[in-house]
Design a protein around this motif. Structure first.
Motif, PDB file in Angstrom:
ATOM      1  N   ILE A   1      43.960  13.681  46.087  1.00 58.43           N
ATOM      2  CA  ILE A   1      42.771  14.497  45.823  1.00 58.43           C
ATOM      3  C   ILE A   1      41.568  13.957  46.586  1.00 58.43           C
ATOM      4  O   ILE A   1      40.809  14.722  47.217  1.00 58.43           O
ATOM      5  CB  ILE A   1      42.466  14.523  44.312  1.00 58.43           C
ATOM      6  CG1 ILE A   1      43.489  15.392  43.568  1.00 58.43           C
ATOM      7  CG2 ILE A   1      41.049  15.043  44.046  1.00 58.43           C
ATOM      8  CD1 ILE A   1      43.349  16.869  43.818  1.00 58.43           C
TER       9      ILE A   1
ATOM     10  N   SER B   1      39.987  16.164  49.578  1.00 63.05           N
ATOM     11  CA  SER B   1      38.644  16.684  49.318  1.00 63.05           C
ATOM     12  C   SER B   1      37.632  16.099  50.286  1.00 63.05           C
ATOM     13  O   SER B   1      36.732  16.800  50.764  1.00 63.05           O
ATOM     14  CB  SER B   1      38.231  16.385  47.869  1.00 63.05           C
ATOM     15  OG  SER B   1      38.144  14.986  47.635  1.00 63.05           O
TER      16      SER B   1
ATOM     17  N   SER C   1      35.815  18.602  52.793  1.00 61.38           N
ATOM     18  CA  SER C   1      34.366  18.684  52.590  1.00 61.38           C
ATOM     19  C   SER C   1      33.601  18.151  53.798  1.00 61.38           C
ATOM     20  O   SER C   1      32.495  18.625  54.094  1.00 61.38           O
ATOM     21  CB  SER C   1      33.970  17.904  51.332  1.00 61.38           C
ATOM     22  OG  SER C   1      34.303  16.530  51.460  1.00 61.38           O
TER      23      SER C   1
ATOM     24  N   LEU D   1      40.916  19.838  43.025  1.00 61.39           N
ATOM     25  CA  LEU D   1      40.633  19.747  44.460  1.00 61.39           C
ATOM     26  C   LEU D   1      39.438  20.613  44.845  1.00 61.39           C
ATOM     27  O   LEU D   1      38.524  20.151  45.551  1.00 61.39           O
ATOM     28  CB  LEU D   1      41.864  20.155  45.261  1.00 61.39           C
ATOM     29  CG  LEU D   1      41.712  20.156  46.787  1.00 61.39           C
ATOM     30  CD1 LEU D   1      41.381  18.758  47.298  1.00 61.39           C
ATOM     31  CD2 LEU D   1      42.979  20.681  47.449  1.00 61.39           C
TER      32      LEU D   1
ATOM     33  N   SER E   1      37.009  21.676  42.961  1.00 56.56           N
ATOM     34  CA  SER E   1      35.790  21.139  42.356  1.00 56.56           C
ATOM     35  C   SER E   1      35.261  19.941  43.146  1.00 56.56           C
ATOM     36  O   SER E   1      34.059  19.833  43.396  1.00 56.56           O
ATOM     37  CB  SER E   1      36.059  20.726  40.907  1.00 56.56           C
ATOM     38  OG  SER E   1      36.496  21.820  40.142  1.00 56.56           O
ATOM     39  N   HIS E   2      36.158  19.061  43.563  1.00 62.84           N
ATOM     40  CA  HIS E   2      35.744  17.876  44.313  1.00 62.84           C
ATOM     41  C   HIS E   2      35.199  18.260  45.686  1.00 62.84           C
ATOM     42  O   HIS E   2      34.250  17.647  46.172  1.00 62.84           O
ATOM     43  CB  HIS E   2      36.914  16.902  44.449  1.00 62.84           C
ATOM     44  CG  HIS E   2      37.199  16.139  43.203  1.00 62.84           C
ATOM     45  ND1 HIS E   2      37.613  14.818  43.209  1.00 62.84           N
ATOM     46  CD2 HIS E   2      37.123  16.490  41.896  1.00 62.84           C
ATOM     47  CE1 HIS E   2      37.777  14.396  41.963  1.00 62.84           C
ATOM     48  NE2 HIS E   2      37.494  15.398  41.155  1.00 62.84           N
ATOM     49  N   ILE E   3      35.805  19.266  46.301  1.00 66.80           N
ATOM     50  CA  ILE E   3      35.278  19.745  47.581  1.00 66.80           C
ATOM     51  C   ILE E   3      33.874  20.302  47.392  1.00 66.80           C
ATOM     52  O   ILE E   3      32.962  20.038  48.190  1.00 66.80           O
ATOM     53  CB  ILE E   3      36.208  20.825  48.177  1.00 66.80           C
ATOM     54  CG1 ILE E   3      37.546  20.203  48.586  1.00 66.80           C
ATOM     55  CG2 ILE E   3      35.552  21.498  49.390  1.00 66.80           C
ATOM     56  CD1 ILE E   3      38.578  21.228  49.006  1.00 66.80           C
TER      57      ILE E   3
ATOM     58  N   SER F   1      31.272  17.607  46.924  1.00 67.41           N
ATOM     59  CA  SER F   1      31.217  16.650  48.027  1.00 67.41           C
ATOM     60  C   SER F   1      30.550  17.231  49.269  1.00 67.41           C
ATOM     61  O   SER F   1      29.966  16.481  50.060  1.00 67.41           O
ATOM     62  CB  SER F   1      32.634  16.180  48.397  1.00 67.41           C
ATOM     63  OG  SER F   1      33.234  15.473  47.338  1.00 67.41           O
TER      64      SER F   1
ATOM     65  N   SER G   1      34.713  11.211  44.967  1.00 63.20           N
ATOM     66  CA  SER G   1      35.932  11.806  44.421  1.00 63.20           C
ATOM     67  C   SER G   1      36.717  10.795  43.595  1.00 63.20           C
ATOM     68  O   SER G   1      37.229  11.119  42.524  1.00 63.20           O
ATOM     69  CB  SER G   1      36.804  12.342  45.561  1.00 63.20           C
ATOM     70  OG  SER G   1      38.011  12.894  45.069  1.00 63.20           O
TER      71      SER G   1
ATOM     72  N   THR H   1      35.837  16.245  36.691  1.00 68.84           N
ATOM     73  CA  THR H   1      37.300  16.236  36.626  1.00 68.84           C
ATOM     74  C   THR H   1      37.794  16.438  35.211  1.00 68.84           C
ATOM     75  O   THR H   1      38.817  17.117  34.988  1.00 68.84           O
ATOM     76  CB  THR H   1      37.842  14.910  37.189  1.00 68.84           C
ATOM     77  OG1 THR H   1      37.286  14.681  38.483  1.00 68.84           O
ATOM     78  CG2 THR H   1      39.350  14.951  37.302  1.00 68.84           C
TER      79      THR H   1
END
Length: 267
Positions: free
Chosen positions: A68, A72, A76, A135, A137-139, A142, A199, A206
């Motif tokens: 992840i 990400s 990103s 994934l 959400s983290h992108i 970021s 991340s 998360t």
């Protein structure tokens, strides 16, 4: 001329760093405690690390977290560089400031609000909570970080570099790949490593968007801590801390390597 740091300032600085790092070192030391508690250090042992590496489920979670974080950070970084280039290309200052403000919303917004918003969005869109929801959400959180890391390098670059390249017959693609991207490489690396760190460390967002048996280290450590104090947590946290230090060292050497060797000849 540099001002000499006063003794009081040095004491204050040492005190701040002690407050920040003392709990981490306390956690690291007790990860080797044979007593199994956080109260009395009875002796040195590596049993907690052996138990950690023998836990197949935890190793899978570590792999999930790494995948992840890397995916990400990579995606990103690509989106963030494109976004920074587009924001830099705006001629009107008001338009540029508007897009910058929109970019900064996810940075200044509380993580709980962001996590709840993503949870509602994925539920309404019918996206199953798990790998892809985490994934995405983290992108999302970021990308603004990458934009902020790349924009200063773009601002430092003189427009005459691009004009000179165009005058010499370079295409727009050549200007991008051979002039702009090499110049902003330190900012790109900074954005990538910042996105990777965010991340790896993220918990609040998360926690909202994970599900269906998929989890990351931050959520797993929280779950383990709620069950009671176990030195497995210390061992796992120690390895994460060492990995973070390794990332910082790698980033430092990359930035030092990409620094220009000289400032050129001035008239």
């Amino acid at each position: 001329m540099d001002k000499k740091i006063s003794p009081l300032s040095k004491v204050f600085l040492v005190g701040v760093f002690f407050i920040l790092y003392a709990p981490i070192f306390f956690l690291v030391i007790y990860s080797f405690n044979s007593g199994g508690t956080m109260y009395n250090f009875e002796g040195f042992t590596l049993d907690w690390y052996k138990e950690l590496f023998s836990d197949t489920r935890l190793l899978i979670i570590v792999l999930n977290t790494a995948v992840i974080a890397l995916l990400s950070a990579l995606i990103s970084t690509i989106i963030g560089v494109i976004g920074a280039l587009e924001i830099r290309s705006f001629k009107r200052r008001q338009t540029k400031n508007t897009w910058l403000s929109l970019n900064n919303v996810l940075i200044v917004s509380p993580d709980v609000i962001i996590g709840a918003s993503f949870l509602i969005l994925f539920t309404m869109a019918g996206i199953q909570l798990g790998f892809y929801s985490v994934l995405l959400s983290h992108i999302a959180f970021s990308v603004p970080i990458v934009v902020l890391m790349v924009l200063p390098k773009l601002s430092e670059m003189s427009p005459t570099l691009i004009d000179a390249a165009l005058d010499l017959g370079a295409s727009r693609l050549d200007v991008l790949t051979k002039v702009i991207l090499p110049y902003i490489t330190p900012g790109i690396f900074a954005g990538f490593f910042m996105a990777l760190t965010y991340s790896l460390d993220d918990f609040a967002v998360t926690f909202f968007v994970t599900g269906n048996g998929f989890t990351t280290l931050s959520v797993e450590i929280y779950s383990l801590a709620r069950r009671g104090i176990s030195l497995n947590i210390n061992a796992l946290s120690t390895l994460l801390f060492l990995f973070t230090i390794l990332l910082v060292i790698v980033y430092y050497f990359i930035t030092q390597r990409n620094k220009p060797s000289g400032m050129g000849v001035r008239k």
